[in-house]
Each structure stands twice: as structure tokens, then as C-alpha cells.
Design an enzyme around this catalytic site. Sequence first.
Site, short mmCIF file in Angstrom:
data_model
loop_
_atom_site.label_atom_id
_atom_site.label_comp_id
_atom_site.label_asym_id
_atom_site.label_seq_id
_atom_site.Cartn_x
_atom_site.Cartn_y
_atom_site.Cartn_z
CD1 TRP A 101 -2.18 -2.13 1.96
CD2 TRP A 101 -2.92 -1.35 0.00
NE1 TRP A 101 -3.17 -2.97 1.52
CE2 TRP A 101 -3.64 -2.52 0.32
CE3 TRP A 101 -3.21 -0.69 -1.19
CZ2 TRP A 101 -4.64 -3.03 -0.51
CZ3 TRP A 101 -4.21 -1.20 -2.02
CH2 TRP A 101 -4.91 -2.36 -1.67
CG ASP A 171 -3.26 3.88 4.30
OD1 ASP A 171 -4.27 3.67 5.02
OD2 ASP A 171 -3.04 3.26 3.24
CE LYS A 195 -8.76 -3.12 3.77
NZ LYS A 195 -7.57 -2.44 3.29
C1 LIG Z 1 -7.07 -1.94 2.03
C2 LIG Z 1 -6.05 -0.91 2.14
C3 LIG Z 1 -5.92 0.11 1.17
C4 LIG Z 1 -6.78 0.19 -0.06
O1 LIG Z 1 -8.06 0.49 0.27
P1 LIG Z 1 -9.16 0.80 -0.84
O2 LIG Z 1 -10.26 1.37 -0.01
O3 LIG Z 1 -9.50 -0.50 -1.48
O4 LIG Z 1 -8.61 1.77 -1.80
C5 LIG Z 1 -4.96 1.08 1.38
N1 LIG Z 1 -4.16 1.06 2.45
C6 LIG Z 1 -4.26 0.09 3.39
C7 LIG Z 1 -3.36 0.13 4.57
C8 LIG Z 1 -5.20 -0.92 3.26
O5 LIG Z 1 -5.29 -1.87 4.19
#
Ligand SMILES: *Cc1c(COP(=O)(O)O)cnc(C)c1O
Length: 360
Positions: A101, A171, A195
Site C-alpha cells: 500500500w 494511512d 477494515k
Molecule cells: C485496504 C487498504 C488500502 C486500499 O483500500 P481501498 O479502499 O481498497 O482503496 C490502502 N491502504 C491500506 C493500509 C489498506 O489496508
Amino acid sequence: MARVYNFSAGPAVLPEEVLKEAAAEMMDYQGSGMSVMEMSHRSKVFDNIIKEAEQDLRDLLNIPDNYKVLFLQGGASQQFAATPMNLMKNGVADYIVTGQWAKKACQEAAKYGKANKIASSEDETFAYIPDCSDLPISEDADYVYICENNTIYGTKFHTLPNTKGKILVSDVSSCFLSEPMDITKYGVVYGGVQKNIGPAGVVISIIREDLITDDVLEGTPTMLKFKTQADNDSLYNTPPCYGIYICGKVFKWLKKMGGLEVMKQRNEEKAKILYDFLDQSTMFKGTVRKEDRSLMNVPFVTGDKDLDAKFVAEATAAGFVNLKGHRSVGGMRASIYNAMPKEGVEKLVEFMAAFEKANA
Ligand SMILES: *Cc1c(COP(=O)(O)O)cnc(C)c1O
């Protein structure tokens, strides 16, 4: 009705209480005669929903008044572009690459400016967090970027990097609200909610007010400009109303559970059950350096692909689902977010112990 133990990395398990409440309100939300799915985002009823959700989130995270809370769309991935577009004033940013990511975010930023990879753990399949106490932070960096919990690899920053005074952007998709955090240490914190918080389709971004300006990269789409969203309290266009409503319910659930200190304790207890088992097992091994382990995502392997597959198949049949690891790590991964009960982890470990004995 048969609920399984769902160890999916995302979209993932939600609190049963929340799902039941949502079901009960499906036909008639609090006397409105309609579902939240059917109501105007400009209605008084929805205005209350989004305002209460924001206030509850502020309470949970102790968000200072000089930070805006935005409910956005486009997934966490959309923020990979929005971040450089809004923050790259010098056209330079430093990325710490601890997984796919962060790597994707870095690659996206490189479209808009100079994205320096100042540290990486790719040499060991991202199984650790690099030492970030004294990195070569670029003098003109507009921000330093991290992915705080690495969903795929199961690592977490337990200490934030020393950014040498630069803005930190994080993030937090897969550790959002799993424990308290000090928002004042960040310029921007964002996460996709699927998540640990709610249904896919909502991204929450917490942004320090001085970073919300008209001074954005030329060509930045109106929708991706922080200021557009902030000036309109996330209602510039139709927001993901139903998703925000469910997030709000999860915030209330978290408050009722006792808040983020309590969640942290619970998450530590749950993760310990699984890690302690892995540490003594002769068949299953954790894949991550111990001091960097995540409380949320726990990857493990047997070292034998066929045995991994057999385990996943038998676990699925026994009601422990979505345990197959990410294709880049192989093996298994148990995601044990806030809503996974302790009992689910205990039963999984019992099942693993029985499998180990039967296949020794
Ligand atoms: C799942 C995830 C993403 C991507 O998320 P989307 O909503 O599918 O764009 C980005 N960063 C992390 C840490 C993730 O776990």
C-alpha cells in the site's frame, strides 16, 4: 442463521449489535418512514447522522479543534493521489515503503512530483519496520508518508518516524480505532473504513486545518481538493450516506465498549493468544519480526504449501473463513479487527492445535 468466524482482511467483520440495529432500522429509520439508504443527504435526519458520527469520532480520538474530519469516497487508494495534489507545494515528498500500500502510494505520488523512497523493508518481503529514527529526510520535503499498519504483511509502526519537523501523513486503514492515537503528531491521517470501521465506500480523512488551502497542484479535480470537501462539510456532492450511518453506529459501539484504551487492551489480549500459540508451535510460524507485529493482521505459514492449503480448507469447513494469506506472502493470515470476539481467536487457536496434532 449461521454466522462464521470471519478473518477477512477487508471488507471485514463488523459488530453483530451494529448489524442487528441496522436491520431493525432498515424499513423505518427512527420514525422517518424510510431507510437511511432512501433519504436525502440534505435532510435534517441525515444531517444529524453525519454530525453525530463526526462528534463521536472526535470524542473517540480526542481530535483537536484545528483538525477537520472528512467523510470521503474513492477508497484509501484515491487518497494516494489526493495527498500529493493537495500537499506538494515544493513538489517533493518522502515515502517510507513498508508494504504494497505504501509502495502504491509512492508510485502514485511520483506522477505529481518527486517521491523519494527514503526507507524500505522490501529486502525481506516487508517482514519488518525499518529504523526510522534518523532517516535522510529531504530538506524541501512537503511531507513524510507512512502506511502505519501493513495489512498484507502484518507489521505496524509502534514508534512513529522522526520526520525532523516535516508533516507526517499516515494511512491507518487497517488499524483505525484499534487503539488511541495522538492526532497532533500528524498533518493528515486517513483510512478506508472497510477494515475496522464500516462498509466499503467511505474513507475518513482527518486533516490539520492549515493544510487545507487553495494552493493545490494545477489540474487537481474539484472533488479531490481537501478544501472543496472541508468547505462543504463532506456534502459537496452526495456522500456515501448509508456507509457513514453504519460508521456512526460503530463509533457508538466503541464508546459503549469503553473507548479506545479498552479496545487496545482487548486487541492486545486477542493478539497475544494467537502469537503465543505461534511462538510455541512446531508447525505454524509467524512471518514478521516480533517487535513489529500488528495487533490486527497476523500472517503465518507452515512452510509447506500443500499443508497450508489443507489447513485453509479444513478451517473453512469448520467455520473459520477467509484465512488464506495474501498471494504475495502465501500461507495464512488472520485479521482480528475490533469486532472479532476473543472467543473467535481462542477457538481458532484450538482448531490450529488440533490440526497440528493430527498432521504431525
Ligand atoms: C485496504 C487498504 C488500502 C486500499 O483500500 P481501498 O479502499 O481498497 O482503496 C490502502 N491502504 C491500506 C493500509 C489498506 O489496508
